[in-house]
Design a protein around this motif. Structure first.
Motif, PDB file in Angstrom:
ATOM      1  N   THR A 194       0.831  -1.205   0.000  1.00 25.41           N
ATOM      2  CA  THR A 194       0.000   0.000   0.000  1.00 25.41           C
ATOM      3  C   THR A 194       0.864   1.253   0.000  1.00 25.41           C
ATOM      4  O   THR A 194       0.589   2.208  -0.753  1.00 25.41           O
ATOM      5  CB  THR A 194      -0.927   0.010   1.230  1.00 25.41           C
ATOM      6  OG1 THR A 194      -1.737  -1.171   1.223  1.00 25.41           O
ATOM      7  CG2 THR A 194      -1.828   1.231   1.219  1.00 25.41           C
ATOM      8  N   CYS A 195       1.911   1.265   0.818  1.00 22.17           N
ATOM      9  CA  CYS A 195       2.816   2.426   0.850  1.00 22.17           C
ATOM     10  C   CYS A 195       3.486   2.628  -0.505  1.00 22.17           C
ATOM     11  O   CYS A 195       3.631   3.764  -0.971  1.00 22.17           O
ATOM     12  CB  CYS A 195       3.870   2.235   1.934  1.00 22.17           C
ATOM     13  SG  CYS A 195       3.229   2.288   3.619  1.00 22.17           S
ATOM     14  N   LEU A 230       2.346   1.699  -3.490  1.00 18.60           N
ATOM     15  CA  LEU A 230       1.363   2.164  -4.476  1.00 18.60           C
ATOM     16  C   LEU A 230       1.019   3.628  -4.257  1.00 18.60           C
ATOM     17  O   LEU A 230       0.825   4.381  -5.226  1.00 18.60           O
ATOM     18  CB  LEU A 230       0.100   1.305  -4.395  1.00 18.60           C
ATOM     19  CG  LEU A 230       0.247  -0.147  -4.879  1.00 18.60           C
ATOM     20  CD1 LEU A 230      -1.022  -0.931  -4.606  1.00 18.60           C
ATOM     21  CD2 LEU A 230       0.581  -0.178  -6.374  1.00 18.60           C
ATOM     22  N   ILE A 231       0.943   4.052  -3.002  1.00 22.17           N
ATOM     23  CA  ILE A 231       0.659   5.462  -2.713  1.00 22.17           C
ATOM     24  C   ILE A 231       1.811   6.344  -3.178  1.00 22.17           C
ATOM     25  O   ILE A 231       1.597   7.424  -3.749  1.00 22.17           O
ATOM     26  CB  ILE A 231       0.393   5.650  -1.208  1.00 22.17           C
ATOM     27  CG1 ILE A 231      -0.921   4.967  -0.805  1.00 22.17           C
ATOM     28  CG2 ILE A 231       0.346   7.137  -0.849  1.00 22.17           C
ATOM     29  CD1 ILE A 231      -1.189   4.983   0.682  1.00 22.17           C
ATOM     30  N   LYS A 232       3.043   5.890  -2.950  1.00 19.47           N
ATOM     31  CA  LYS A 232       4.212   6.707  -3.270  1.00 19.47           C
ATOM     32  C   LYS A 232       4.541   6.681  -4.764  1.00 19.47           C
ATOM     33  O   LYS A 232       4.865   7.724  -5.361  1.00 19.47           O
ATOM     34  CB  LYS A 232       5.409   6.184  -2.464  1.00 19.47           C
ATOM     35  CG  LYS A 232       6.677   7.033  -2.585  1.00 19.47           C
ATOM     36  CD  LYS A 232       6.524   8.347  -1.859  1.00 19.47           C
ATOM     37  CE  LYS A 232       7.807   9.161  -1.909  1.00 19.47           C
ATOM     38  NZ  LYS A 232       8.867   8.586  -1.042  1.00 19.47           N
ATOM     39  N   LYS A 246       2.571   4.939  -7.262  1.00 15.94           N
ATOM     40  CA  LYS A 246       1.414   4.616  -8.112  1.00 15.94           C
ATOM     41  C   LYS A 246       1.654   3.260  -8.826  1.00 15.94           C
ATOM     42  O   LYS A 246       2.250   2.365  -8.273  1.00 15.94           O
ATOM     43  CB  LYS A 246       1.166   5.743  -9.107  1.00 15.94           C
ATOM     44  CG  LYS A 246       0.977   7.106  -8.446  1.00 15.94           C
ATOM     45  CD  LYS A 246      -0.224   7.114  -7.552  1.00 15.94           C
ATOM     46  CE  LYS A 246      -0.540   8.519  -7.034  1.00 15.94           C
ATOM     47  NZ  LYS A 246       0.490   9.037  -6.122  1.00 15.94           N
TER      48      LYS A 246
END
Length: 230
Positions: A133-134, A136-138, A140
């Motif tokens: 998740t981290c 993908l957030i950072k 994409k």
């Protein structure tokens, strides 16, 4: 003496389910112990710390330095998870050295919660979901997919395989070492109840701390590889 897990079978919403009650009890005991100790350690903080405050400051400072060195300026965002994992795992591991097996049950026995693959797998899945998740957030979609080239597709499959093996190795390493240690001590107790098991028990205390550190360090590395641009 009984052996194995204290298993309770029940039916929930028409589906038969089994629970390892010894794992649930000792897991909650470890969490409540940490909450209580943390509450006591953070009361009346002083510039001249008590022994308990000093111990917590040393542990927190050590892992704060590691997270900052590996992850960088974003290390403080992930520090609560890293610290919580270490404190919980080391506490859970050391519970296996307590004389809990003196309390005989009709079915199963009480031991360290980390000798249950269900718990260690759960911790590993939490780590997997967190760092993915981290990432993908950072980064994409670029976190997993590097492009439509041949190399990009190969890298995608490698990343997926890596994500499958990482939690598997985390879970099996912790579970295997703790379970093997408890079996070894149990065998030594069966041979001679006095004296002989003591060196192995001291060694298992060291193993319990090292395995908690290894799990935490690898988690930090996975987070760092997910959020860092390099």
């Amino acid at each position: 003496m009984s052996e194995g897990h204290w298993i309770v079978n029940t039916v929930i919403a028409g589906h038969p389910m089994a629970f390892n009650m010894d794992t649930l009890v000792t897991m909650w005991a470890a969490m409540l112990f940490l909450i209580g100790v943390s509450f006591i350690a953070t009361r009346n903080l002083s510039i001249f710390p008590t022994k308990l405050q000093l111990v917590f400051e040393k542990i927190l400072g050590y892992f704060k330095g590691i997270s900052d060195d590996m992850i960088g300026e974003d290390g403080k965002k992930h520090f609560p998870l890293i610290m919580s994992l270490f404190l919980f795992i080391v506490t859970a591991n050391l519970m296996g050295q307590l004389p809990l097996r003196m309390f005989e049950l009709q079915h199963g026995e009480i031991a360290s919660p980390t000798n249950d693959i269900n718990l260690t797998a759960g911790l590993a899945i939490i780590v997997l979901v967190y760092y993915v998740t981290c990432g993908l957030i950072k980064k994409k979609a670029h976190f997993l997919f590097k492009g439509f080239s041949f190399e990009g597709i190969i890298e995608l499959f490698v990343e997926i395989l890596d994500m499958i093996t990482r939690p598997l190795t985390l879970a099996l390493r912790l579970f295997g070492n703790i379970l093997a240690g408890e079996i070894l001590i149990g065998a030594m107790l069966g041979l001679m109840a006095w004296g002989l098991p003591l060196p192995f028990m001291f060694f298992e205390v060291l193993v319990a701390c090292i395995q908690a550190l290894v799990f935490t360090m690898l988690t930090t590395v996975y987070i760092a590889t997910a959020v860092n641009e390099e």
